[in-house]
Design a protein around this motif. Sequence first.
Motif, short mmCIF file in Angstrom:
data_model
loop_
_atom_site.label_atom_id
_atom_site.label_comp_id
_atom_site.label_asym_id
_atom_site.label_seq_id
_atom_site.Cartn_x
_atom_site.Cartn_y
_atom_site.Cartn_z
N ILE A 37 39.17 3.72 15.63
CA ILE A 37 40.22 4.41 16.39
C ILE A 37 40.42 3.62 17.67
CG2 ILE A 37 40.97 6.57 17.46
CD1 ILE A 37 38.86 8.06 15.86
N CYS A 38 41.67 3.30 17.96
CA CYS A 38 42.00 2.54 19.16
C CYS A 38 42.43 3.51 20.26
CB CYS A 38 43.13 1.56 18.85
SG CYS A 38 43.68 0.61 20.28
N GLY A 39 42.24 3.11 21.50
CA GLY A 39 42.70 3.93 22.61
C GLY A 39 44.18 4.25 22.48
N SER A 40 44.95 3.31 21.92
CA SER A 40 46.39 3.58 21.82
C SER A 40 46.71 4.57 20.69
CB SER A 40 47.21 2.28 21.68
OG SER A 40 46.75 1.52 20.61
N ASP A 41 45.77 4.77 19.73
CA ASP A 41 45.96 5.86 18.75
C ASP A 41 45.97 7.21 19.46
OD1 ASP A 41 46.04 4.26 16.44
OD2 ASP A 41 43.85 4.22 16.29
N GLY A 59 46.23 4.35 12.05
CA GLY A 59 45.24 3.28 12.09
C GLY A 59 45.81 1.87 12.10
N HIS A 60 45.47 1.10 13.15
CA HIS A 60 45.89 -0.30 13.16
C HIS A 60 44.73 -1.26 13.35
CE1 HIS A 60 46.44 1.11 17.38
NE2 HIS A 60 45.86 -0.03 17.66
N GLU A 61 43.51 -0.74 13.41
CA GLU A 61 42.35 -1.63 13.47
C GLU A 61 41.56 -1.47 12.17
OE1 GLU A 61 41.53 -1.63 18.29
OE2 GLU A 61 40.14 -0.57 16.99
N PHE A 62 41.63 -2.47 11.31
CA PHE A 62 40.95 -2.35 10.01
C PHE A 62 40.70 -3.72 9.40
CE2 PHE A 62 44.73 -3.30 7.50
CZ PHE A 62 45.76 -2.95 8.36
N GLY A 170 41.26 -7.89 15.18
CA GLY A 170 42.62 -7.46 14.87
C GLY A 170 43.33 -6.84 16.05
N ASP A 171 42.58 -6.43 17.08
CA ASP A 171 43.25 -5.79 18.22
C ASP A 171 42.49 -5.91 19.55
OD1 ASP A 171 44.73 -4.28 19.96
OD2 ASP A 171 44.56 -2.40 18.90
N VAL A 172 41.46 -5.09 19.75
CA VAL A 172 40.94 -4.95 21.13
C VAL A 172 40.31 -6.20 21.72
CG1 VAL A 172 40.71 -2.46 21.42
CG2 VAL A 172 38.91 -3.71 20.21
ZN LIG Z 1 45.19 -0.76 19.48
#
Ligand SMILES: [Zn+2]
Length: 390
Positions: A37-41, A59-62, A170-172
């Motif tokens: 789970i990302c902070g932006s979720d 979900g965008h971090e996977f 993939g993101d953070v």
């Molecule tokens: Zn994110």
Amino acid sequence: MKAITWSGRHDVRVEEVPDPSIVNPHDAIIRVTATSICGSDLHLYNGFLPGMKPGDILGHEFMGEVASTGPACETVQVGDRVVVMCGISCGRCWFCKHDLYSACDNTNPSSSQRALEVAYGHAGGSIFGYSHLYGGYAGGQAEYVRVPFADVGCLPVPPELTDEQALFLGDVFPTGFMAAENCAIERGDTIAVFGAGPVGQFAIRSAFMLGAERVIAIDSVPERLAMAAEAGAVILDETHGEPLRRLDDLTGGRGPDACIDAVGLEAHGKGVQNAYDRVKQALRLETDRAVALRSAIMACRKGGIVSIPGVYGGFIDKFPMGAAFLKGLTLKMGQTQFHAYAPRLLERIRTREIDPSFVITHRVTLDELPRMYQVFNDKADGCIKVVAKL
Ligand SMILES: [Zn+2]
Ligand SMILES: [Zn+2]
């Protein structure tokens, strides 16, 4: 298959949904092995972003294993272990060719594009599981996910790296790193990081990797400050008041050379100014609470840089333009160029310069994610980063 779906504000569920299939010849289907789970979720969870529909998969971090590929895929192959970039980019348009992947012209369907053009002047690229404004693509908090332009978005993970070490590419991790790189750090520099959530934590470590002499982390959550201190940051607890004066004290009255706003539109500051922002936000007279951004601008030294990885979506009040002008500040911001940064950062993980798994505080199953949205949102139970393993 099982997936985490959005049904409304503070309503996230585990639901049985149809398996994804190849729609476009450049697609691949990934069997997800880890997702977070990302902070932006939380902006979706808290209902701050328009364009969500009940049943949308989040979900965008996977990351995971390639289960099938479309006929036009050239580099990804069935069985590959990959981490997927959270932004969807074609790799072929003018912006992608100039390493501005998040500005991709080809991945946002025309309806969302028009909405974004009205709101922002120009549309950008898409993001997995991040509303119909950002393409309406199903997210990766699921057993399977369709990845468009898979050759561009999938980064192969070498076998010596664990899922926990690779997942945040993939993101953070790129987001924190680009935020630090945007500070144009020179030896001897002091960097202030407002917000010690996951992006702030990666920004702190990246600032040190890029040669900062001192990093000052500003937050009010004890566990986050403790994690920042472990990285070697000087910590500044906001609850003790007057962070700006204390930043001045720590820098001989000059202010930090660069300030990073790793908070964004849902700042939880105290005091009259934030109360005013909250009321205006509730009445939709203002969309974003900009407490951290204002502080970053006010704290930064003359001629310094304010770097903004924190997400903003609309309008803010009381933007201290006069201070930014008087001090001759440079403001750098925007969606991260994940595709450009991730391969370089993978090398830094492989050579053991950093182990991104440091940030994980909670390891759960997919079924437990809805509950963890609440825990993460409440910053309860020492929660900094949640990873679900499938
Ligand atoms: Zn994110
Ligand atoms: Zn493109």
